[in-house]
Write a protein that holds these residues in place. Structure first.
Motif, PDB file in Angstrom:
ATOM      1  N   HIS A  19      71.995 113.917  40.257  1.00  0.00           N
ATOM      2  CA  HIS A  19      73.148 113.999  39.361  1.00  0.00           C
ATOM      3  C   HIS A  19      73.448 112.744  38.552  1.00  0.00           C
ATOM      4  N   ASN A  20      72.412 112.062  38.295  1.00  0.00           N
ATOM      5  CA  ASN A  20      72.619 110.784  37.417  1.00  0.00           C
ATOM      6  C   ASN A  20      72.397 111.306  35.807  1.00  0.00           C
ATOM      7  N   TRP A  21      73.592 111.670  35.417  1.00  0.00           N
ATOM      8  CA  TRP A  21      73.587 112.306  34.028  1.00  0.00           C
ATOM      9  C   TRP A  21      73.294 111.442  33.016  1.00  0.00           C
ATOM     10  N   GLU A  22      73.805 110.188  33.229  1.00  0.00           N
ATOM     11  CA  GLU A  22      73.627 109.154  32.089  1.00  0.00           C
ATOM     12  C   GLU A  22      72.028 109.223  31.817  1.00  0.00           C
ATOM     13  N   THR A  23      71.206 108.922  32.857  1.00  0.00           N
ATOM     14  CA  THR A  23      69.721 108.831  32.947  1.00  0.00           C
ATOM     15  C   THR A  23      69.218 110.099  32.402  1.00  0.00           C
ATOM     16  N   VAL A  24      69.604 111.289  32.784  1.00  0.00           N
ATOM     17  CA  VAL A  24      69.196 112.476  32.463  1.00  0.00           C
ATOM     18  C   VAL A  24      69.329 112.537  30.911  1.00  0.00           C
ATOM     19  N   TRP A  25      70.274 112.228  30.216  1.00  0.00           N
ATOM     20  CA  TRP A  25      70.542 112.543  28.864  1.00  0.00           C
ATOM     21  C   TRP A  25      69.660 111.266  28.073  1.00  0.00           C
ATOM     22  N   LYS A  26      69.375 110.213  28.539  1.00  0.00           N
ATOM     23  CA  LYS A  26      68.535 109.345  27.965  1.00  0.00           C
ATOM     24  C   LYS A  26      67.148 109.627  28.070  1.00  0.00           C
ATOM     25  N   LEU A  27      66.545 110.218  29.031  1.00  0.00           N
ATOM     26  CA  LEU A  27      65.298 110.815  28.911  1.00  0.00           C
ATOM     27  C   LEU A  27      65.064 111.961  28.245  1.00  0.00           C
ATOM     28  N   TRP A  28      66.190 112.727  28.219  1.00  0.00           N
ATOM     29  CA  TRP A  28      66.058 113.954  27.198  1.00  0.00           C
ATOM     30  C   TRP A  28      65.942 113.506  25.894  1.00  0.00           C
ATOM     31  N   GLU A  29      66.692 112.621  25.418  1.00  0.00           N
ATOM     32  CA  GLU A  29      66.660 111.815  23.965  1.00  0.00           C
ATOM     33  C   GLU A  29      64.847 111.449  23.791  1.00  0.00           C
ATOM     34  N   GLU A  30      64.636 110.668  24.779  1.00  0.00           N
ATOM     35  CA  GLU A  30      63.144 110.364  24.572  1.00  0.00           C
ATOM     36  C   GLU A  30      62.164 111.387  24.749  1.00  0.00           C
ATOM     37  N   ALA A  31      62.376 112.532  25.336  1.00  0.00           N
ATOM     38  CA  ALA A  31      61.491 113.619  25.175  1.00  0.00           C
ATOM     39  C   ALA A  31      61.571 114.604  24.126  1.00  0.00           C
ATOM     40  N   LEU A  32      62.628 114.597  23.641  1.00  0.00           N
ATOM     41  CA  LEU A  32      63.047 115.658  22.658  1.00  0.00           C
ATOM     42  C   LEU A  32      62.069 115.528  21.284  1.00  0.00           C
ATOM     43  N   PRO A  33      61.758 114.558  20.672  1.00  0.00           N
ATOM     44  CA  PRO A  33      60.924 114.657  19.408  1.00  0.00           C
ATOM     45  C   PRO A  33      59.470 115.038  19.942  1.00  0.00           C
ATOM     46  N   PHE A  34      58.991 114.745  21.127  1.00  0.00           N
ATOM     47  CA  PHE A  34      57.767 115.714  21.664  1.00  0.00           C
ATOM     48  C   PHE A  34      58.005 116.986  21.726  1.00  0.00           C
ATOM     49  N   GLU A  35      59.113 117.264  22.161  1.00  0.00           N
ATOM     50  CA  GLU A  35      59.053 118.810  22.549  1.00  0.00           C
ATOM     51  C   GLU A  35      59.306 119.541  21.120  1.00  0.00           C
ATOM     52  N   ASN A  36      60.166 118.974  20.395  1.00  0.00           N
ATOM     53  CA  ASN A  36      60.395 119.568  19.053  1.00  0.00           C
ATOM     54  C   ASN A  36      59.173 119.839  18.184  1.00  0.00           C
ATOM     55  N   LEU A  37      58.384 118.735  18.594  1.00  0.00           N
ATOM     56  CA  LEU A  37      56.879 118.773  17.492  1.00  0.00           C
ATOM     57  C   LEU A  37      56.027 119.969  18.417  1.00  0.00           C
ATOM     58  N   ARG A  38      56.114 119.916  19.577  1.00  0.00           N
ATOM     59  CA  ARG A  38      55.309 121.372  20.120  1.00  0.00           C
ATOM     60  C   ARG A  38      56.008 122.477  19.691  1.00  0.00           C
ATOM     61  N   ALA A  39      57.124 122.606  19.414  1.00  0.00           N
ATOM     62  CA  ALA A  39      57.689 123.776  19.267  1.00  0.00           C
ATOM     63  C   ALA A  39      57.506 124.352  17.599  1.00  0.00           C
ATOM     64  N   LYS A  40      56.950 123.280  16.925  1.00  0.00           N
ATOM     65  CA  LYS A  40      56.846 123.805  15.564  1.00  0.00           C
ATOM     66  C   LYS A  40      55.815 124.858  15.242  1.00  0.00           C
ATOM     67  N   TYR A  41      55.915 125.446  14.123  1.00  0.00           N
ATOM     68  CA  TYR A  41      55.243 126.886  13.851  1.00  0.00           C
ATOM     69  C   TYR A  41      55.360 127.769  14.853  1.00  0.00           C
ATOM     70  N   HIS A  42      56.539 128.277  15.379  1.00  0.00           N
ATOM     71  CA  HIS A  42      56.768 129.074  16.390  1.00  0.00           C
ATOM     72  C   HIS A  42      56.070 128.646  17.739  1.00  0.00           C
ATOM     73  N   ALA A  43      56.041 127.454  18.111  1.00  0.00           N
ATOM     74  CA  ALA A  43      55.457 126.922  19.251  1.00  0.00           C
ATOM     75  C   ALA A  43      53.861 127.050  19.117  1.00  0.00           C
ATOM     76  N   GLY A  44      53.422 127.037  17.902  1.00  0.00           N
ATOM     77  CA  GLY A  44      51.896 126.869  17.566  1.00  0.00           C
ATOM     78  C   GLY A  44      51.531 125.757  18.015  1.00  0.00           C
ATOM     79  N   ASN A  45      52.005 124.585  17.818  1.00  0.00           N
ATOM     80  CA  ASN A  45      51.788 123.133  18.395  1.00  0.00           C
ATOM     81  C   ASN A  45      51.691 123.059  19.749  1.00  0.00           C
TER      82      ASN A  45
END
Length: 309
Positions: A231-257
């Protein structure tokens, strides 16, 4: 078997490995596959899924799917739980499942049936037939928002139904279903949409999550799991921000990436990933550059040297 105890072991990261294909032959690169599994093992992975979607399950022939299962099971060699992905027609899924259990898989993940005329009762029949035909436990993959969660209510009473990989990003719907099912039955809930959604699903009852990112940056994935569990939410959201660009890129083209981004990132890191198979396209140049930028941001590639003027 104590099915409830087994299900608890799935409250972790479910790693979906890739299937590397050789550039020239377009056949499976078996050495590359073993290297991918050993990389996951070296980084403390506890659950591995051969024949998952990030492993391009639907691009594999029936015989290739069995061969991938066997190679992964043998390479893991009881160092982690192997959750074999099975699917296609119901009888085919049963045959794949029986092969997996004979080869030494610990459980199966039943892909949601891909059919243009699927109904909720029909999906229940499909899943039930597969679950009841196998001796090892089953995890349901549930991702079609047009189907009712009544499927899960109907199947949760089955002892060998130990978990659900829930991949519909509707948090109120998921929460309602978890509360209905968990009040009566022990089912392990797994967030099926990876690090981007894991924090939200965790609070609604999914204590584990799937990951393709773990093939590239296991420290980020493992760090998020640990932060969620403590329940270390400060770290959770820090890591979430780091992962987000990668996961958003995977989600492009209706997850075709989805697969191509993971493979490109692995190759840029010097990890063997190979090419994708039809109908998955390789990344375009703009997306490749974005992968490079993300890896630099994570410190997984050397910084670009300044050009001397």
């Amino acid at each position: 078997m104590d099915y409830a105890a087994f299900g608890k072991k799935l409250e972790t990261i479910t790693a979906i490995h890739i299937t590397p294909f050789d550039e020239e032959t377009r056949q499976i690169d078996w050495e590359g596959l073993e290297a991918n599994i050993e990389f996951l093992m070296a980084n403390g992975t506890e659950v591995i899924v051969p024949c998952g979607n990030t492993g391009e399950f639907y691009a594999l022939t029936f015989e290739e799917a069995k061969a991938v299962m066997k190679r992964v099971i043998d390479t893991v060699n009881k160092r982690a739980i192997v959750m074999a992905g099975i699917g296609y027609a119901a009888d085919t899924a049963v045959e794949l499942g029986r092969y997996a259990q004979e080869a030494g898989a610990d459980c199966v993940m039943i892909h949601q049936p891909v059919h243009p005329y699927i109904t909720t009762p029909g999906a229940v029949s499909y899943y039930r037939k597969v679950i009841e035909s196998l001796d090892i436990p089953s995890v349901l993959y549930f991702k079609d928002a047009h189907l009712s969660d009544d499927i899960l209510l109907d199947l949760a009473p089955l002892d060998k139904c130990v978990g659900v990989k829930y991949a519909i990003n509707d948090l109120p719907r998921f929460t309602r279903t978890v509360r209905q099912v968990s009040a009566k039955h022990h089912v392990t809930w797994i967030c099926g949409t990876a690090e981007k959604w894991a924090p939200y699903f965790y609070n609604a009852g999914a204590k584990g999550f799937t990951s393709g990112l773990i093939n590239v940056h296991p420290d980020l994935s493992k760090g998020m799991l640990k932060a969620l569990q403590t329940h270390n939410w400060e770290t959770v959201w820090k890591l979430w921000e780091e992962a987000l660009p990668f996961e958003n890129l995977r989600a492009k083209y209706h997850a075709g990436n989805n697969v191509a981004v993971v493979k490109e990132a692995m190759e840029q890191r010097g990890l063997r990933a190979g090419i994708t198979r039809e109908p998955v396209d390789p990344l375009n140049e703009a997306d490749k550059k974005e992968v490079t930028a993300i890896l630099h941001q994570w410190g997984l590639l050397p910084l670009v040297k300044e050009i001397k003027r």
